[in-house]
Design a protein around this motif. Structure first.
Motif, PDB file in Angstrom:
ATOM      1  N   ASP A 551       1.001  -1.265   0.085  1.00 28.19           N
ATOM      2  CA  ASP A 551       0.015   0.026   0.067  1.00 28.19           C
ATOM      3  C   ASP A 551       0.672   1.195   0.052  1.00 28.19           C
ATOM      4  OD1 ASP A 551      -2.479  -1.134  -0.148  1.00 28.19           O
ATOM      5  OD2 ASP A 551      -2.486  -1.455   1.805  1.00 28.19           O
ATOM      6  N   LEU A 552       2.068   1.028   0.898  1.00 25.54           N
ATOM      7  CA  LEU A 552       2.691   2.478   0.846  1.00 25.54           C
ATOM      8  C   LEU A 552       3.480   2.427  -0.652  1.00 25.54           C
ATOM      9  CD1 LEU A 552       4.515   4.006   3.378  1.00 25.54           C
ATOM     10  CD2 LEU A 552       6.475   2.935   1.994  1.00 25.54           C
ATOM     11  N   ASP A 554       2.126   1.838  -3.355  1.00 23.42           N
ATOM     12  CA  ASP A 554       1.385   2.623  -3.832  1.00 23.42           C
ATOM     13  C   ASP A 554       1.031   3.929  -3.818  1.00 23.42           C
ATOM     14  OD1 ASP A 554      -0.771   2.004  -5.849  1.00 23.42           O
ATOM     15  OD2 ASP A 554      -2.250   2.427  -4.497  1.00 23.42           O
ATOM     16  N   ARG A 555       1.426   4.453  -2.613  1.00 26.52           N
ATOM     17  CA  ARG A 555       1.392   5.908  -2.247  1.00 26.52           C
ATOM     18  C   ARG A 555       2.604   6.653  -2.775  1.00 26.52           C
ATOM     19  NH1 ARG A 555       0.788   6.422   3.895  1.00 26.52           N
ATOM     20  NH2 ARG A 555       0.827   8.715   3.227  1.00 26.52           N
ATOM     21  N   ARG A 558       2.110   7.170  -6.444  1.00 27.04           N
ATOM     22  CA  ARG A 558       0.935   8.161  -6.426  1.00 27.04           C
ATOM     23  C   ARG A 558       1.399   9.583  -6.274  1.00 27.04           C
ATOM     24  NH1 ARG A 558      -3.434   5.552  -8.398  1.00 27.04           N
ATOM     25  NH2 ARG A 558      -3.477   3.400  -8.077  1.00 27.04           N
ATOM     26  N   SER A 559       2.598   9.639  -5.771  1.00 32.18           N
ATOM     27  CA  SER A 559       2.972  10.989  -5.393  1.00 32.18           C
ATOM     28  C   SER A 559       3.249  12.098  -6.478  1.00 32.18           C
ATOM     29  CB  SER A 559       4.389  10.893  -4.463  1.00 32.18           C
ATOM     30  OG  SER A 559       5.483  10.551  -5.482  1.00 32.18           O
ATOM     31  N   LYS A 569       2.517  16.502   1.742  1.00 29.86           N
ATOM     32  CA  LYS A 569       2.073  15.299   1.546  1.00 29.86           C
ATOM     33  C   LYS A 569       3.147  14.197   1.429  1.00 29.86           C
ATOM     34  CE  LYS A 569      -2.808  15.321   0.268  1.00 29.86           C
ATOM     35  NZ  LYS A 569      -3.915  14.920  -0.790  1.00 29.86           N
ATOM     36  N   ILE A 573       4.160  11.065   3.457  1.00 28.94           N
ATOM     37  CA  ILE A 573       4.525   9.775   2.953  1.00 28.94           C
ATOM     38  C   ILE A 573       5.848   9.072   3.660  1.00 28.94           C
ATOM     39  CG2 ILE A 573       4.699   8.262   1.200  1.00 28.94           C
ATOM     40  CD1 ILE A 573       3.069   9.932  -0.414  1.00 28.94           C
ATOM     41  N   ASP A 576       5.483   7.951   7.243  1.00 30.56           N
ATOM     42  CA  ASP A 576       4.636   7.035   7.408  1.00 30.56           C
ATOM     43  C   ASP A 576       5.725   5.835   6.960  1.00 30.56           C
ATOM     44  OD1 ASP A 576       2.648   8.587   8.396  1.00 30.56           O
ATOM     45  OD2 ASP A 576       1.480   8.387   6.272  1.00 30.56           O
TER      46      ASP A 576
ATOM     47  N   THR B 440      -3.189  -3.310  -6.634  1.00 32.82           N
ATOM     48  CA  THR B 440      -1.910  -2.418  -6.454  1.00 32.82           C
ATOM     49  C   THR B 440      -0.937  -2.436  -8.034  1.00 32.82           C
ATOM     50  OG1 THR B 440      -0.765  -4.424  -5.718  1.00 32.82           O
ATOM     51  CG2 THR B 440      -1.333  -2.814  -4.132  1.00 32.82           C
ATOM     52  N   LYS B 443      -1.435   1.046 -11.522  1.00 35.67           N
ATOM     53  CA  LYS B 443      -0.958   2.295 -10.782  1.00 35.67           C
ATOM     54  C   LYS B 443      -1.135   3.534 -11.638  1.00 35.67           C
ATOM     55  CE  LYS B 443       3.770   0.833  -8.998  1.00 35.67           C
ATOM     56  NZ  LYS B 443       5.033   0.801  -9.104  1.00 35.67           N
ATOM     57  N   SER B 447      -7.471   6.292  -7.937  1.00 36.34           N
ATOM     58  CA  SER B 447      -8.177   5.310  -6.999  1.00 36.34           C
ATOM     59  C   SER B 447      -9.810   5.430  -7.188  1.00 36.34           C
ATOM     60  CB  SER B 447      -7.911   5.421  -5.561  1.00 36.34           C
ATOM     61  OG  SER B 447      -6.546   5.672  -5.563  1.00 36.34           O
TER      62      SER B 447
END
Ligand SMILES: Nc1ncnc2c1ncn2[C@@H]1O[C@H](COP(=O)(O)OP(=O)(O)OP(=O)(O)O)[C@@H](O)[C@H]1O
Ligand SMILES: Nc1ncnc2c1ncn2[C@@H]1O[C@H](COP(=O)(O)OP(=O)(O)O)[C@@H](O)[C@H]1O
Ligand SMILES: [Mg+2]
Ligand SMILES: [Mg+2]
Lengths: 594, 458
Positions: A551-552, A554-555, A558-559, A569, A573, A576, B440, B443, B447
């Motif tokens: 999940d991370l 994935d973040r 998406r940054s 933000k 990330i 986290d 996942t 990409k 979402s």
């Protein structure tokens, strides 16, 4: 004016006899339709003329009249925001005057508007001694471009008159008392396109020109005054890269030359740029853009001229003290125009039919780029960054145009069709591209950002290179054979490729990444690597990290969509991520102990 | 009235030299009258003092140097046009070929056309639904685009082109449209396939056909696309029609150019094709487009066969550099029986970005397109890896990619030549395929879109 007579017409090449009074490079009017042409060769009294308009319907016996002047551009207020053809005819007035959607022939139209009044503000005063390059006044040409009126070359002396107020281009706005008497001068100048405008001296181009494109700014940077080539097969993304640079680079002015490419691509720029906001000034992009359009189906001789028209205009603004970027899409089409004329002149063909002087012509063009100190007593600095697309036949860069270009440019963005086919855009191949400005830019960025930027870049590049070696192994013996450490390298490399190098030009946010955001993004990916390596040193398994951070990651991926005004933000990330990996280590430790 | 010359001095291949001429202009139309009375057409390629070099469209056979008469017409090669051309069949030179009456011309147009002022162009952005998923979703065609099909001998490009002609529709539009068809050097069977298909669907009443077959004069092929495009421009920009121009096979057009170039002993470029092939092709392809203030449009689907399936051959190569993308057919997919065998990865529509999305197709169009491309590329790599190292060497994720790729080729691409899918149906199918992959991996899709469109119960 004395006239010659046409004896031969072969496509864009016309030969005329009785031309002994004319000079090489003279502009002339050809035939009854008075088409515009340029003398490129003389043998006895026979001139070979390349004609900038279609020659159908022209035949022997028709007259040719030389103007006695070389092909020149008009320089003065009214250039910016315009779209011109290869010989600087403004295409909007062209349409108006001809009342046609087509480029009909024999139309005589001045490059710059003679009627329009410009508010001229004097910046010197009567009695001042001026030299070439001095600024005598300014005109706010567009919201962002202050047009500086320069004392022309060859004029030196005392200002005897200087206007202030609204004037049109041909009004006298200043007078200079020179050794050869008083000179009356206007805001309008002319300059022959094939001759570079002079300057005081060249300076080292060592400051980055930021383009907002991550793979360029970070890995293969270009500098203000630098030169770059973008070769690639069709569909690889040459045009999109150049459009992106035209949109987002932090220069004062952009000259975009569509040289033998698609009509719709010019229309696209023309439609889109006025709507787009320049991130550097907050104004419409068109306020700082000049377009030269000589599309593939427009006359081939004018295509040859178009890049000279473009770079002469660029030099003029450089001389005002501006940073200018010029893009030519595509220099291969220009070279082909050269080849076509050379073939018709029955010159000895060199490599692949190109004339022997191809290399020197390419070098001459790129030599006109650079960072320089201008003429004028105030020691201004200006720059031209030249970026040329190259369209190698079959994508094979061993051909003459690419090879001759690589000899003179310092940046090579190799576009790769296999990346493009995977929709990895920009398809800049990170293993074969290079920038000789990387060190200079690294130093500069380290100072500006006060971070280890150069080191981060080098480290990232090492990971990507290592990946390509590891991939060889995987291809031969499978993923299983890789060590845990190597698997992590592969994972980080994938993130660099997919989350950093790839950048979607058609996404509102992803299309431009500021220097700061580039730093945040790269730092995030590399911090992940650092934390993960540390975790593995402390005993965590690669699999735990892979699964625990999906999940991370994935973040992280998406940054890129995080807006410029919300970069905290990304920091979040990062925080986290550290926490999560520490947790994985802690838990992993527990499973091991159990 | 026109001066007649009997001074032909040379005939070499398709070229003829005429001497002692006066007042001849570059590019003008020439009438060549053989000793038999037969009239052929030519064009001035070069004029040097009193010597003109003429290219003869119908070829040199039977020309007698001594008795042939030559007239220079003082105007370029032109085509008489009128709306009555719709529904008719012409030769590659524009002569009626269907036994019907001569066209009563509304006007006569120079077939060479003129370059459009880029300022006058209207950027093409109107989605054409072809009903073919691999085109509509992944390589979108828009009105006014030039999108060629790169094919190879034996590949079903004609089936694909006919399917496009049959199914092409623009949402919420009831405007007039027409098909202009130009055959250059193709076999009778191929030309007949189109005519038969057009007849069955009634499209024949909306089409204008220019037919130059394999056994028709080769040099005539140089004129054929110009005839077709002149007609298309007339119908589009003077009669407000949306015109789809299908031109097959551009390879034979280029070969005719090469023949002329060789006869002129010009310095050849790659593989014997003239150095100006790019510029020449651009004067054909750039005639596609839209104009500001005009209702109609000219959309081009040129078809070309790649010699030896080689995309780096000058003809596909230079075409790709000019056109706004390309649809590439794959021999491999064709051998597997997939219809249409579109090789989506190297295919491209450069105009897709402005023709798709919210208000045009749907907001999930571009993201799902990007994701499908990326996933398919990755799946193919995984498949290749499996071939080398065995299925078991693949990671769990890679196995899903292989599964995805299989379904993508079998269901998404392989829709058949007679299935007409709406863009919504295609998008739904796309989501269904993407649901095979772990979330996942997606990409490229925001979402929110995944939440909104991903089918339940994956
Ligand atoms: N951007 C790229 N540039 C060059 N080659 C690439 C690129 N992307 C993928 N490849 C090629 O694709 C293959 C694997 O790509 P892929 O993206 O699947 O790797 P990966 O992401 O590391 O795989 P995984 O996630 O399964 O570990 C390699 O052979 C590599 O050469
Ligand atoms: N940075 C990018 N982001 C997204 N798509 C891109 C990007 N660069 C190129 N493309 C895609 O590739 C296509 C071809 O690019 P283009 O610049 O026209 O290629 P070239 O000029 O090399 O022929 C574009 O139409 C676009 O769809
Ligand atoms: Mg391009
Ligand atoms: Mg993989």
């Amino acid at each position: 004016m004395k006239k010659g007579n046409i004896v031969k017409v072969s496509g864009p090449l016309v030969m005329a006899e009785g031309m002994e009074h004319a000079n090489i490079q003279d502009l002339c009017y050809v035939g009854d339709m008075r088409l515009v042409g340029e003398i490129i060769e003389m043998r006895y009294d026979v001139a070979s003329i390349q004609v900038y308009e279609e020659t159908s319907g022209v035949g022997p016996g028709e007259p040719v009249e030389t103007t006695g002047e070389a092909l020149s551009v008009e320089l003065g207020p009214g250039i910016v925001s315009q779209m011109f053809d290869g010989i600087q005819r403004p295409l909007d007035s062209f349409k108006e005057q001809t009342n046609s959607n087509y480029l009909i022939r024999g139309v005589n139209i001045s490059s710059l508007d003679r009627e329009k009044k410009w508010a001229f503000k004097a910046t010197k005063k009567v009695g001042d001694v001026v030299e070439p390059g001095d600024i005598v006044g300014t005109v706010q040409e567009t919201k962002v471009i202050e047009h500086r009126i320069l004392v022309p070359h060859g004029v030196q002396g005392t200002l005897t008159a200087l206007a202030d107020g609204d004037y049109s281009l041909e009004d006298v706005v200043f007078k200079v008392d020179t050794e050869d008497g008083e000179k009356e001068l206007t805001m309008l100048q002319r300059w022959p396109v094939r001759r570079g405008r002079p300057f005081k001296k060249k300076l080292n181009p060592d400051k980055p020109m930021l383009t907002g494109q991550r793979v360029i700014d970070t890995f293969f940077p270009i500098t203000k005054g630098g030169a770059a080539a973008v070769p690639g097969p069709f569909g690889a993304g040459k045009t999109v890269v150049q459009h992106q640079i035209a949109k987002f680079s932090d220069v004062d002015l952009v000259v975009y030359v569509g040289c033998g490419e698609r009509g719709n691509e010019m229309t696209d720029v023309l439609n889109e740029f006025p709507e787009l906001v320049d991130p550097n000034t907050g104004e419409s992009l068109m306020e700082r853009t000049i377009l030269i359009a000589n599309t593939s189906n427009m006359p081939v001789a004018a295509r040859e001229a178009s890049i000279y028209t473009g770079i002469t205009i660029a030099e003029y603004f450089r001389d005002m003290g501006y940073s200018v970027a010029i893009m030519a899409d595509s220099t291969s089409r220009w070279a082909e125009a050269l080849r076509e004329m050379s073939g018709r002149l029955e010159e000895m063909p060199g490599d692949e039919g190109y004339p022997a002087y191809l290399g020197s012509r390419i070098a001459e063009y790129y030599e006109r780029a650079g960072r320089i100190q201008t003429f004028g007593s105030d020691e201004r600095e200006g720059s031209i960054t030249a970026i040329g697309a190259v369209s190698p036949p079959g994508g094979d860069t061993s051909e003459p145009v690419t090879q001759n270009t690589l000899r003179v440019v310092k940046v090579f963005w190799a576009l790769d069709s296999s990346l493009a086919q995977k929709r990895h855009f920009p398809s800049v191949n990170w293993l074969t591209s290079y920038s000789l400005y990387l060190d200079d830019v690294g130093k500069f960025m380290d100072q500006e950002l006060d971070t280890g930027w150069a080191e981060m870049v080098q480290h990232s590049m090492n990971i990507l290179q290592e990946e390509s070696e590891l991939q060889e192994i995987v291809r031969l013996v499978g993923l299983e054979s890789l060590s845990e450490k190597d698997r992590l390298t592969m994972l980080v490399a994938q993130s660099l490729r997919e989350d950093y190098l790839q950048q979607n030009a058609f996404d509102d946010i992803d299309t431009f990444t500021s220097r700061t955001k580039q730093y945040y993004m790269l730092d995030l990916i590399l911090s992940f690597e650092e934390e993960a390596r540390e975790a593995m040193r402390l005993g965590a398994y690669y699999k735990e990290i892979l699964e625990g951070t999906s999940d991370l990651r994935d973040r992280i991926a998406r940054s890129r969509s995080i807006p410029e005004d919300n970069l905290e933000k990304i920091t979040q990330i990062k925080t986290d991520m550290k926490e999560l990996i520490h947790q994985i280590v802690a838990e992993g430790g527990m499973t091991q102990n159990a | 009235m026109l001066k007649e010359y009997k001074t032909v001095s040379e005939v070499v291949g398709p070229l003829m030299a005429v001497e002692g001429v006066e007042g001849v202009k570059f590019d003008e139309l020439v009438e060549v009258q053989l000793q038999t009375g037969e009239i052929r057409h030519g064009q001035v390629l070069e004029v040097n003092r009193d010597k003109a070099m003429v290219q003869i469209f119908e070829g040199p056979s039977g020309i007698n140097i001594k008795d042939t008469k030559v007239r220079f017409r003082g105007k370029p090669l032109s085509l008489d046009v009128s709306e009555d051309m719709v529904g008719r069949v012409f030769s590659g030179m524009g002569e009626p070929k269907d036994g019907g009456p001569e066209i009563i011309p509304e006007k006569s147009l120079d077939v060479n056309g003129q370059a459009i002022n880029p300022i006058a162009r209207d950027y093409p952005d109107e989605f054409i639904q072809t009903g073919i998923s691999a085109i509509d979703h992944l390589n979108t065609l828009v009105r006014g685009q030039k999108l060629p099909v790169f094919s190879g001998s034996g590949l079903p490009h004609k089936e694909l082109a006919a399917q496009i002609a049959r199914q092409a529709a623009v949402k919420n539009s009831d405007e007039k449209f027409a098909v202009v068809f130009a055959a250059m050097g193709v076999t009778f069977d191929e030309a007949d396939f189109f005519m038969e298909d057009f007849r069955k669907t009634g499209a024949i009443d909306r089409s204008v056909m220019f037919i130059n077959l394999a056994d028709d004069p080769a040099i005539e092929r140089i004129a054929t696309p110009k005839m077709a495009l002149t007609t298309a421009e007339y119908l589009a920009f003077e009669k407000d029609m949306h015109v789809l121009v299908i031109m097959t096979d551009m390879t034979y057009y280029c070969e005719a150019l090469r023949e002329i170039s060789a006869a002129r002993r010009e310095v050849p470029g790659r593989r014997g094709y003239p150095g100006y092939l790019y510029t020449n092709l651009s004067t054909i392809y750039e005639r596609a487009g839209r104009l500001i203030g005009k209702k109609g449009s000219v959309t081009q689907i040129p078809i070309l066969s790649m010699p030896e399936d080689d995309i780096t051959h000058p003809i596909p190569d230079l075409t790709g550099y000019i056109t706004e993308g390309q649809i590439i057919l794959s021999r491999d997919l064709n051998n597997q029986g997939f219809k249409p065998p579109i090789n989506v990865l190297p295919s491209l529509s450069r105009l897709k970005d402005k023709g798709t999305g919210e208000g045009k197709t749907r907001k999930d169009h571009a993201p799902t397109m990007n994701q499908l491309f990326a996933a398919y590329a990755k799946g193919i790599e995984a498949k290749e890896l499996a071939v080398v190292l065995g299925e078991s060497a693949l990671s769990e994720t890679d196995k899903l990619y292989v599964e995805f790729t299989k379904r993508f080729e079998e269901d998404y691409i392989n829709q058949g030549f007679y299935t007409n899918r709406s863009i919504e149906e295609t998008l739904t199918l796309g989501w269904e395929l993407l649901s095979i992959l772990p979330r996942t991996e997606l990409k490229r899709i925001k979402s929110e879109l995944i939440e909104e469109f991903m089918p339940e119960g994956e």
